[in-house]
Scaffold this motif. Structure first.
Motif, PDB file in Angstrom:
ATOM      1  N   GLU A  78      48.296  74.346  55.458  1.00  0.00           N
ATOM      2  CA  GLU A  78      48.900  75.246  56.438  1.00  0.00           C
ATOM      3  C   GLU A  78      47.872  75.531  57.532  1.00  0.00           C
ATOM      4  N   ILE A  79      48.312  75.448  58.760  1.00  0.00           N
ATOM      5  CA  ILE A  79      47.423  75.711  59.891  1.00  0.00           C
ATOM      6  C   ILE A  79      47.120  77.207  59.952  1.00  0.00           C
ATOM      7  N   VAL A  80      45.830  77.575  59.996  1.00  0.00           N
ATOM      8  CA  VAL A  80      45.480  78.995  60.098  1.00  0.00           C
ATOM      9  C   VAL A  80      44.778  79.327  61.419  1.00  0.00           C
ATOM     10  N   ALA A  81      44.305  78.297  62.154  1.00  0.00           N
ATOM     11  CA  ALA A  81      43.689  78.539  63.474  1.00  0.00           C
ATOM     12  C   ALA A  81      43.706  77.243  64.266  1.00  0.00           C
ATOM     13  N   VAL A  82      43.894  77.362  65.575  1.00  0.00           N
ATOM     14  CA  VAL A  82      43.887  76.167  66.431  1.00  0.00           C
ATOM     15  C   VAL A  82      42.936  76.367  67.613  1.00  0.00           C
ATOM     16  N   GLY A  83      42.315  75.261  68.050  1.00  0.00           N
ATOM     17  CA  GLY A  83      41.403  75.305  69.193  1.00  0.00           C
ATOM     18  C   GLY A  83      42.152  75.307  70.513  1.00  0.00           C
ATOM     19  N   ALA A  84      41.382  75.299  71.597  1.00  0.00           N
ATOM     20  CA  ALA A  84      41.977  75.359  72.941  1.00  0.00           C
ATOM     21  C   ALA A  84      42.528  74.011  73.373  1.00  0.00           C
ATOM     22  N   GLY A  85      42.219  72.952  72.633  1.00  0.00           N
ATOM     23  CA  GLY A  85      42.743  71.623  72.962  1.00  0.00           C
ATOM     24  C   GLY A  85      41.684  70.715  73.555  1.00  0.00           C
ATOM     25  N   ARG A  86      41.914  69.421  73.464  1.00  0.00           N
ATOM     26  CA  ARG A  86      40.987  68.417  73.975  1.00  0.00           C
ATOM     27  C   ARG A  86      40.886  68.517  75.492  1.00  0.00           C
ATOM     28  N   LEU A  87      39.682  68.340  75.990  1.00  0.00           N
ATOM     29  CA  LEU A  87      39.466  68.398  77.432  1.00  0.00           C
ATOM     30  C   LEU A  87      39.820  67.049  78.041  1.00  0.00           C
ATOM     31  N   LEU A  88      40.744  67.042  79.007  1.00  0.00           N
ATOM     32  CA  LEU A  88      41.102  65.803  79.700  1.00  0.00           C
ATOM     33  C   LEU A  88      40.119  65.546  80.832  1.00  0.00           C
ATOM     34  N   GLU A  89      40.099  64.306  81.320  1.00  0.00           N
ATOM     35  CA  GLU A  89      39.160  63.934  82.384  1.00  0.00           C
ATOM     36  C   GLU A  89      39.450  64.685  83.695  1.00  0.00           C
ATOM     37  N   ASN A  90      40.648  65.249  83.849  1.00  0.00           N
ATOM     38  CA  ASN A  90      40.938  66.027  85.067  1.00  0.00           C
ATOM     39  C   ASN A  90      40.500  67.488  84.926  1.00  0.00           C
ATOM     40  N   GLY A  91      39.847  67.810  83.793  1.00  0.00           N
ATOM     41  CA  GLY A  91      39.294  69.144  83.624  1.00  0.00           C
ATOM     42  C   GLY A  91      40.221  70.124  82.922  1.00  0.00           C
ATOM     43  N   GLU A  92      41.478  69.706  82.688  1.00  0.00           N
ATOM     44  CA  GLU A  92      42.414  70.593  81.978  1.00  0.00           C
ATOM     45  C   GLU A  92      42.349  70.331  80.468  1.00  0.00           C
ATOM     46  N   ARG A  93      42.882  71.273  79.707  1.00  0.00           N
ATOM     47  CA  ARG A  93      42.925  71.094  78.250  1.00  0.00           C
ATOM     48  C   ARG A  93      44.340  70.734  77.816  1.00  0.00           C
TER      49      ARG A  93
END
Lengths: 94, 94, 94, 94, 94, 94, 94
Positions: free
Chosen positions: A39-54
């Motif tokens: 079961e997921i208990v915490a998630v990160g902000a997401g992978r950083l894309l090359e355009n600077g967004e997550r």
């Protein structure tokens, strides 16, 4: 629980054997690469894309997931064992 | 402390055993890849993206973090041992 | 069936031998890399591109596909065996 | 000194043992990967990005840096030994 | 024939020895990597580019092509053997 | 001399031992990776970037350069030996 | 000659020994990687860039080129031996 995984990582609480049976999924003994449930208990902000967004992570806290058995890093947090996984090690949401 | 890590590197001060117990996290002996705890003491300007901008590092000075045990480079600065780590070797902030 | 594969993964129900004969395709015994047939039962949201969008998966639920025999992860769902495959392991739609 | 390193390379003059002690940093004997100290004497124009621009190097002539011990190429210039390093082999500026 | 290869894959019908002689091309026995001839019978939608578009495949149904001998996956379709190849395994159109 | 290297390649005329001493640079015997000196006699149009433009080569005909000893391809042109090198094998301009 | 190489491939007719001497270039016996000479007889449309355009090949039919000896695929076309090479295996135009 107070843990914030970085980037495209998530924290998973592995499910016990009895819980898995209840969900109706049994991993075959002969599986080439045995997946596991948790079961997921915490998630990160997401992978950083090359355009600077997550890139938003596809799973959310509370999701029951199947993940590759031999991936991730074990941590014990206030007496309970968790796994810090990369989002790409999660195969599917149940 | 006067050290400025380059790009997406950070400087971490590893925590002693007693400090870890206080934080409520114990790394299991049987862990496949044993993570370790530490405190961020310096952060770099961030990884350079292909568009020429830098991606801000997700951790800040003072953060308590879990990182992969076998990563990084040890340096001794004014009598204290530190680790220079890559941001991607940091798993989570506590 | 209630399973949602992540990213560019799909869930496939492998076909039995008799079903394959019916479809008119027989995999040769001497094949270098033996492909296998199956039916798509679930598809992910697609691979995340660097521009932040997702690339729609080329197959749909119900498609009969040929895939690489040694790829994927086996899961047993409510008594039936399935394979979680990456879209790139699917060679063709029949 | 008359040497111009290409792209994201820099020229470093390694520091002698006594100089290192003066700076207050001692590399531990037990270090997994022993870093070394030096002074930047020349910097390149920077790595070429895919958009055709160059990424300015983060260190400047005169900076005292820590770098990976086993990286770079040794050159002897007018009787003095230098190292031509890639910018990514420099861990931090002191 | 009813088969739709995915992405940048094509389906090729290998040519028999007598057909090759007729076309005037003979592969030398001493060739380092022996290429083979065939006819394109189906083409995919093309490789997905990072901008989300598909790159049209350079060959068309009916083209006679030379391809790397040891590439691709064999399938038997209604009694005939075919090869599912990646576009990049095709060297030239005759 | 009539030779045009492709893309990001350059043609270098290696310098003889006496020439190197004159320039004041001596490669140490104990060097991990022994660099060598030479003079640029021809340069290519530059590496092709993903945006379709070419990245101008950083060295010009007549430049004296240091390059990695074990890189490149030897050619003998009108009785003289040259090396065709990739631009990235050139460490610095003297 | 009727052959159209795909993408960034070219077709080369290797030159005989006497022809090479005439051109004034002799490959040294001690060469680390022995290059070879040939004449371009066909060129592809060029490598596909990520923006969907093709990068024009730098060589043209009739060019005399130096290429890496151990690269490419041999084909015999109407009694003559040719090599299908990738553009990046061509070092220089003479």
């Amino acid at each position: 629980m107070n843990i914030k995984p970085l980037a495209d990582r998530v924290v998973v609480k592995p499910l016990e054997a009895e819980e898995k049976t209840a969900s109706g999924i049994i991993m075959p003994d002969t599986a080439k690469e045995k997946p596991q449930q948790g079961e997921i208990v915490a998630v990160g902000a997401g992978r950083l894309l090359e355009n600077g967004e997550r890139a938003a992570i596809e799973v959310a806290v509370g999701d029951r997931v199947i993940y590759s058995k031999y991936s991730g890093t074990e941590v014990k947090l206030e007496g309970t064992e968790y796994l810090i996984l990369n989002e790409r090690d999660i195969l599917a949401v149940l």
